[in-house]
Design an enzyme around this catalytic site. Structure first.
Site, PDB file in Angstrom:
ATOM      1  N   TYR A 145       0.831  -1.205   0.000  1.00 19.92           N
ATOM      2  CA  TYR A 145       0.000   0.000   0.000  1.00 19.92           C
ATOM      3  C   TYR A 145       0.871   1.263   0.000  1.00 19.92           C
ATOM      4  O   TYR A 145       0.706   2.142   0.852  1.00 19.92           O
ATOM      5  CB  TYR A 145      -0.962  -0.002   1.199  1.00 19.92           C
TER       6      TYR A 145
ATOM      7  N   TYR B 248     -12.174  -7.945   5.854  1.00 20.25           N
ATOM      8  CA  TYR B 248     -10.995  -7.914   4.980  1.00 20.25           C
ATOM      9  C   TYR B 248     -10.666  -9.345   4.597  1.00 20.25           C
ATOM     10  O   TYR B 248     -10.475 -10.195   5.465  1.00 20.25           O
ATOM     11  CB  TYR B 248      -9.788  -7.257   5.660  1.00 20.25           C
TER      12      TYR B 248
ATOM     13  N   ASP C 270     -13.241 -17.251   7.308  1.00 16.80           N
ATOM     14  CA  ASP C 270     -11.873 -16.829   7.025  1.00 16.80           C
ATOM     15  C   ASP C 270     -11.137 -16.735   8.358  1.00 16.80           C
ATOM     16  O   ASP C 270     -11.286 -15.760   9.091  1.00 16.80           O
ATOM     17  CB  ASP C 270     -11.883 -15.490   6.284  1.00 16.80           C
TER      18      ASP C 270
ATOM     19  N   LYS D 139      -1.506 -17.035   7.332  1.00 16.06           N
ATOM     20  CA  LYS D 139      -0.675 -16.294   8.294  1.00 16.06           C
ATOM     21  C   LYS D 139       0.145 -17.183   9.235  1.00 16.06           C
ATOM     22  O   LYS D 139       1.226 -17.596   8.859  1.00 16.06           O
ATOM     23  CB  LYS D 139      -1.545 -15.278   9.040  1.00 16.06           C
TER      24      LYS D 139
HETATM   25  C1  PLP Z   1      -4.219 -11.296   5.843  1.00 11.85           C
HETATM   26  C2  PLP Z   1      -5.579 -11.773   5.556  1.00 11.85           C
HETATM   27  C3  PLP Z   1      -5.939 -12.244   4.273  1.00 11.85           C
HETATM   28  C4  PLP Z   1      -4.990 -12.208   3.109  1.00 11.85           C
HETATM   29  O1  PLP Z   1      -3.860 -12.976   3.298  1.00 11.85           O
HETATM   30  P1  PLP Z   1      -2.536 -12.706   2.404  1.00 11.85           P
HETATM   31  O2  PLP Z   1      -1.615 -13.809   2.805  1.00 11.85           O
HETATM   32  O3  PLP Z   1      -2.053 -11.351   2.780  1.00 11.85           O
HETATM   33  O4  PLP Z   1      -2.946 -12.776   0.977  1.00 11.85           O
HETATM   34  C5  PLP Z   1      -7.219 -12.705   4.107  1.00 11.85           C
HETATM   35  N1  PLP Z   1      -8.104 -12.734   5.123  1.00 11.85           N
HETATM   36  C6  PLP Z   1      -7.795 -12.295   6.362  1.00 11.85           C
HETATM   37  C7  PLP Z   1      -8.814 -12.350   7.447  1.00 11.85           C
HETATM   38  C8  PLP Z   1      -6.530 -11.791   6.618  1.00 11.85           C
HETATM   39  O5  PLP Z   1      -6.227 -11.320   7.829  1.00 11.85           O
END
Ligand code: PLP
Length: 430
Positions: free
Chosen positions: A21, A149, A250, A279
């Site tokens: 960003y 997100y 997610d 992550k």
């Molecule tokens: C960080 C994140 C993503 C994206 O993961 P990247 O490895 O950065 O592509 C998707 N969903 C959530 C909830 C996240 O925190």
């Protein structure tokens, strides 16, 4: 430690390298890192700072972990990569076994990918292909709550918060999905049926067009560090069953202990149909994510043909080795005591901020501590102040937050919290 970075190299960086960003002109200076150990980042100028961000939430066991390092070195000496089409290998099988064992019962199938965003793309495609396989191709829309997100690729962006996210740049090209307001009832508050009325109405009207509901369970991360009532998820699970809509969690930010439970869905005692992890999956060592689903979904899709996704670096053996070592460390269970200490220390350490006139709200859940301000921070001003204090904290918008590595000591965590309080006092006074 790696060699020091020269001023010329930093100028090159500023002109030629995109950072997350960022712009490539008039950019603020980056802080050069030359090493990292435990919870510390070592900077070019000899200072070391406590990493309060776990390098965007993934470095849960700390830097240069001997067991993680050894696992990767072993795997490098075996083989670093092979294609996953037509071939398989032990690192992938071991990791899938662990993931299937860690996740609740109906979750049985693992799709490995290379980043969280891709895991979300895969989840959305999986939900769509599932309904195509069931001869209901009209079920091809997603529903989500605002404030979410889900990553930076097109599918993920299309369900990110339409105001706070990247929608306004890309409106024309993003697939159109449905949004309802973010869950009103915060974590710890009483849930009322009216809090889910919007979703109920939308399901009544549009349920037959919906492939799935995608949501970050309990904690909305990059969309606002917002904690909501697990009861909301319990009702959502019921509604998804009632209206034949898949529930996608997610857990990329929340998974592997961050909220005090192994997975955030455990706060609600429910199981999604599809779940994304990323992550912390590899303890922050390698880029890797996974999309898991119930056997019913994988079987339904497979009865009609292959699932159409297959990244080049799918199940990369080095990433799998890091994943295996990381989950092995987690499986010993120390994270639970660590998280209990972190949660308590964050409460004690950040609560004093709530007295400041500039602060709107202080909240803590598991290993996440948030100070929400009334006005957005000025990044170029606040970032150097944190480094001066000896901590690495990277706020966004009105949110100053920490998600430290699980191995942080209570003393280090106190330093981190005190630094936040002091920096907020300083920026408030000037
Ligand atoms: C960080 C994140 C993503 C994206 O993961 P990247 O490895 O950065 O592509 C998707 N969903 C959530 C909830 C996240 O925190």
């Amino acid at each position: 430690m790696s060699p020091l970075i020269t001023p010329e190299e930093l100028i090159f960086d500023a002109r030629h390298i995109w950072h997350p960003y960022s712009t490539t002109i008039n950019r603020v200076d980056m802080f050069p890192v030359v090493g990292a150990e435990g919870v510390y980042l070592h900077l070019n100028d000899g200072r070391r700072v406590i990493d309060g961000m776990s390098s965007w939430w993934c470095m849960v066991h700390g830097y240069n972990h001997p067991e993680m390092n050894a696992a990767l070195k072993r795997q490098i000496d075996d083989f670093s990569h092979v294609m996953f089409g037509g071939l398989t290998h032990k690192p992938a099988i071991d990791l899938a076994k662990k993931l299937v064992a860690m996740t609740p019962e109906p979750i049985q199938t693992v799709f490995f990918s290379d980043s969280g965003s891709v895991a979300v793309e895969v989840a959305i495609k999986m939900a769509m292909q599932y309904w195509i396989s069931r001869d209901r191709p009209e079920k091809n829309k997603m529903l989500t709550v605002r404030g979410g997100y889900y990553g930076d690729t097109t599918g993920g962006m299309s369900v990110c918060d339409p105001d706070g996210g990247m929608h306004h740049w890309f409106t024309g090209i993003l697939p159109q999905h449905y949004f309802v307001p973010r869950p009103e009832c915060r974590f710890g508050e009483a849930f009322e049926e009216q809090h889910i009325a919007d979703i109920q109405q939308l399901l009544d009207r549009q349920g037959n067009q919906l492939a799935g509901i995608i949501i970050e369970p309990v904690v909305q991360g990059a969309g606002g560090m917002y904690f909501y009532s697990p009861e909301y998820l319990v009702r959502l699970r019921q509604l998804c069953d009632e209206y034949e809509v898949l529930l996608i969690h997610d857990e990329i930010a929340t998974g592997f202990g961050r909220t005090g439970k192994l997975f955030a869905s455990e706060h609600a005692g429910i199981v999604p149909d599809i779940m994304c992890v990323g992550k912390a999956l590899t303890g922050g060592y390698m880029t890797m994510a996974a999309t898991l689903c119930s056997e019913q979904i994988s079987r339904t899709i497979s009865e009609h043909g292959p699932f159409m996704h297959g990244p080049t670096f799918m199940a990369n053996p080095l990433a799998c080795a890091a994943g295996n070592a990381s989950l092995e460390i987690l499986s010993r269970g120390d994270w639970q005591t660590q998280l209990t200490m972190i949660e308590k220390t964050l409460w004690d350490g950040l609560m004093p901020c709530s007295e400041m006139p500039s602060v709107a709200n202080v909240r803590v859940l598991g290993g996440i501590g948030v100070v929400e301000l009334k006005e957005p921070v000025v990044m170029s001003e606040i970032q150097p102040l944190f480094v001066e204090e000896g901590v690495w904290v990277r706020p966004f918008g009105k949110l100053v937050y920490v998600m430290p590595p699980y191995v942080i000591s209570s003393e280090e965590l106190k330093v981190l919290c005190n630094s936040i309080c002091r920096v907020l006092h300083r920026v408030n006074r000037t």
